[in-house]
Scaffold this motif. Structure first.
Motif, short mmCIF file in Angstrom:
data_model
loop_
_atom_site.label_atom_id
_atom_site.label_comp_id
_atom_site.label_asym_id
_atom_site.label_seq_id
_atom_site.Cartn_x
_atom_site.Cartn_y
_atom_site.Cartn_z
N GLU A 81 0.80 -1.23 0.00
CA GLU A 81 0.00 0.00 0.00
C GLU A 81 0.83 1.27 0.00
O GLU A 81 0.30 2.34 -0.29
CB GLU A 81 -0.94 -0.01 1.21
N ASN A 82 2.11 1.20 0.33
CA ASN A 82 2.97 2.38 0.42
C ASN A 82 4.38 2.07 -0.08
O ASN A 82 4.93 1.03 0.29
CB ASN A 82 3.10 2.86 1.87
N ILE A 83 4.92 2.97 -0.85
CA ILE A 83 6.32 2.89 -1.26
C ILE A 83 6.92 4.27 -1.04
O ILE A 83 6.36 5.27 -1.45
CB ILE A 83 6.46 2.46 -2.74
N THR A 84 8.06 4.30 -0.35
CA THR A 84 8.77 5.55 -0.12
C THR A 84 10.14 5.44 -0.78
O THR A 84 10.88 4.49 -0.52
CB THR A 84 8.94 5.84 1.38
N LEU A 85 10.43 6.40 -1.64
CA LEU A 85 11.68 6.43 -2.38
C LEU A 85 12.46 7.68 -2.02
O LEU A 85 11.88 8.72 -1.73
CB LEU A 85 11.41 6.45 -3.89
N PHE A 86 13.78 7.60 -2.07
CA PHE A 86 14.63 8.76 -1.89
C PHE A 86 15.26 9.05 -3.25
O PHE A 86 15.90 8.20 -3.85
CB PHE A 86 15.70 8.48 -0.83
N SER A 87 15.03 10.26 -3.75
CA SER A 87 15.49 10.62 -5.09
C SER A 87 16.46 11.78 -5.05
O SER A 87 16.69 12.38 -4.00
CB SER A 87 14.29 10.99 -5.97
N VAL A 88 16.99 12.13 -6.20
CA VAL A 88 17.93 13.24 -6.30
C VAL A 88 17.28 14.58 -5.95
O VAL A 88 17.98 15.54 -5.64
CB VAL A 88 18.57 13.32 -7.71
N MET A 89 15.96 14.65 -5.96
CA MET A 89 15.26 15.89 -5.67
C MET A 89 14.47 15.84 -4.37
O MET A 89 13.68 16.73 -4.09
CB MET A 89 14.35 16.26 -6.84
N GLY A 90 14.63 14.79 -3.59
CA GLY A 90 13.90 14.67 -2.34
C GLY A 90 13.14 13.36 -2.28
O GLY A 90 13.30 12.49 -3.13
N ASP A 91 12.29 13.23 -1.26
CA ASP A 91 11.56 11.98 -1.11
C ASP A 91 10.28 11.96 -1.92
O ASP A 91 9.69 12.99 -2.22
CB ASP A 91 11.30 11.67 0.37
N ILE A 92 9.86 10.74 -2.29
CA ILE A 92 8.64 10.50 -3.06
C ILE A 92 7.88 9.40 -2.33
O ILE A 92 8.44 8.35 -2.05
CB ILE A 92 8.94 10.06 -4.50
N ARG A 93 6.61 9.65 -2.05
CA ARG A 93 5.77 8.65 -1.39
C ARG A 93 4.62 8.29 -2.34
O ARG A 93 3.88 9.16 -2.79
CB ARG A 93 5.23 9.18 -0.08
N ILE A 94 4.50 7.00 -2.59
CA ILE A 94 3.46 6.49 -3.49
C ILE A 94 2.51 5.66 -2.64
O ILE A 94 2.94 4.78 -1.88
CB ILE A 94 4.07 5.64 -4.61
N LYS A 95 1.21 5.94 -2.77
CA LYS A 95 0.19 5.17 -2.06
C LYS A 95 -0.73 4.54 -3.08
O LYS A 95 -1.02 5.13 -4.12
CB LYS A 95 -0.60 6.07 -1.11
N GLY A 96 -1.22 3.36 -2.75
CA GLY A 96 -2.11 2.67 -3.65
C GLY A 96 -2.48 1.30 -3.13
O GLY A 96 -2.45 1.05 -1.92
N GLU A 97 -2.81 0.42 -4.07
CA GLU A 97 -3.22 -0.94 -3.73
C GLU A 97 -2.44 -1.92 -4.58
O GLU A 97 -2.17 -1.65 -5.75
CB GLU A 97 -4.72 -1.12 -4.01
N GLN A 98 -2.08 -3.04 -3.99
CA GLN A 98 -1.34 -4.10 -4.67
C GLN A 98 -0.08 -3.57 -5.36
O GLN A 98 0.25 -3.98 -6.47
CB GLN A 98 -2.25 -4.83 -5.66
N LEU A 99 0.62 -2.66 -4.69
CA LEU A 99 1.83 -2.09 -5.26
C LEU A 99 2.97 -3.10 -5.20
O LEU A 99 3.13 -3.81 -4.22
CB LEU A 99 2.24 -0.83 -4.50
N GLU A 100 3.72 -3.16 -6.26
CA GLU A 100 4.91 -4.00 -6.28
C GLU A 100 5.97 -3.34 -7.15
O GLU A 100 5.64 -2.65 -8.13
CB GLU A 100 4.62 -5.41 -6.76
N ILE A 101 7.20 -3.52 -6.78
CA ILE A 101 8.30 -2.97 -7.56
C ILE A 101 8.66 -4.01 -8.61
O ILE A 101 9.12 -5.11 -8.27
CB ILE A 101 9.49 -2.62 -6.66
N ASN A 102 8.40 -3.67 -9.86
CA ASN A 102 8.61 -4.60 -10.97
C ASN A 102 10.09 -4.69 -11.31
O ASN A 102 10.61 -5.77 -11.49
CB ASN A 102 7.79 -4.15 -12.18
N SER A 103 10.75 -3.57 -11.40
CA SER A 103 12.19 -3.58 -11.64
C SER A 103 12.80 -2.39 -10.92
O SER A 103 12.24 -1.31 -10.90
CB SER A 103 12.51 -3.52 -13.14
N ALA A 104 13.94 -2.62 -10.31
CA ALA A 104 14.61 -1.57 -9.56
C ALA A 104 16.03 -1.43 -10.07
O ALA A 104 16.78 -2.40 -10.09
CB ALA A 104 14.60 -1.90 -8.08
N PHE A 105 16.35 -0.22 -10.50
CA PHE A 105 17.71 0.12 -10.90
C PHE A 105 18.22 -0.70 -12.07
O PHE A 105 19.41 -0.90 -12.21
CB PHE A 105 18.66 0.02 -9.70
N SER A 106 17.32 -1.20 -12.93
CA SER A 106 17.78 -1.96 -14.10
C SER A 106 18.47 -1.05 -15.11
O SER A 106 19.37 -1.47 -15.80
CB SER A 106 16.61 -2.69 -14.75
#
Length: 88
Positions: free
Chosen positions: A30-55
């Motif tokens: 339901e929640n994903i929190t990312l740290f980016s070059v411009m600050g933090d990003i918070r994503i909220k939703g349902e059935q969230l999954e990270i499909n690919s990271a840093f590919s």
């Protein structure tokens, strides 16, 4: 200030691609929190999954039903990260 570019692409509220990601801070269905070059990003939703990271460099792809995306100006890691929760 550096010439920093960050790109987000949201398709049908189901697929989100985010560039400029340094670290995945927190992740569940339901929640994903990312740290980016411009600050933090918070994503909220349902059935969230990270499909690919840093590919490709600093790109993260998220699938699921995305309800909201919130941006913070925090240039340091999110105050809500794992370590800060331990010492509360």
């Amino acid at each position: 200030m550096q010439n920093i570019k960050q790109q987000l692409t949201l398709i049908d509220r189901r697929t989100l691609t985010v560039g400029g990601i340094i670290e995945i801070i927190e992740y569940d269905e339901e929640n994903i929190t990312l740290f980016s070059v411009m600050g933090d990003i918070r994503i909220k939703g349902e059935q969230l999954e990270i499909n690919s990271a840093f590919s490709e460099k600093d790109i993260v792809m998220i699938n699921g039903f995305i309800r909201s995306i919130t941006f913070g100006d925090n240039k340091e890691k999110c105050a809500d990260n794992f370590i800060s929760r331990i010492f509360r």
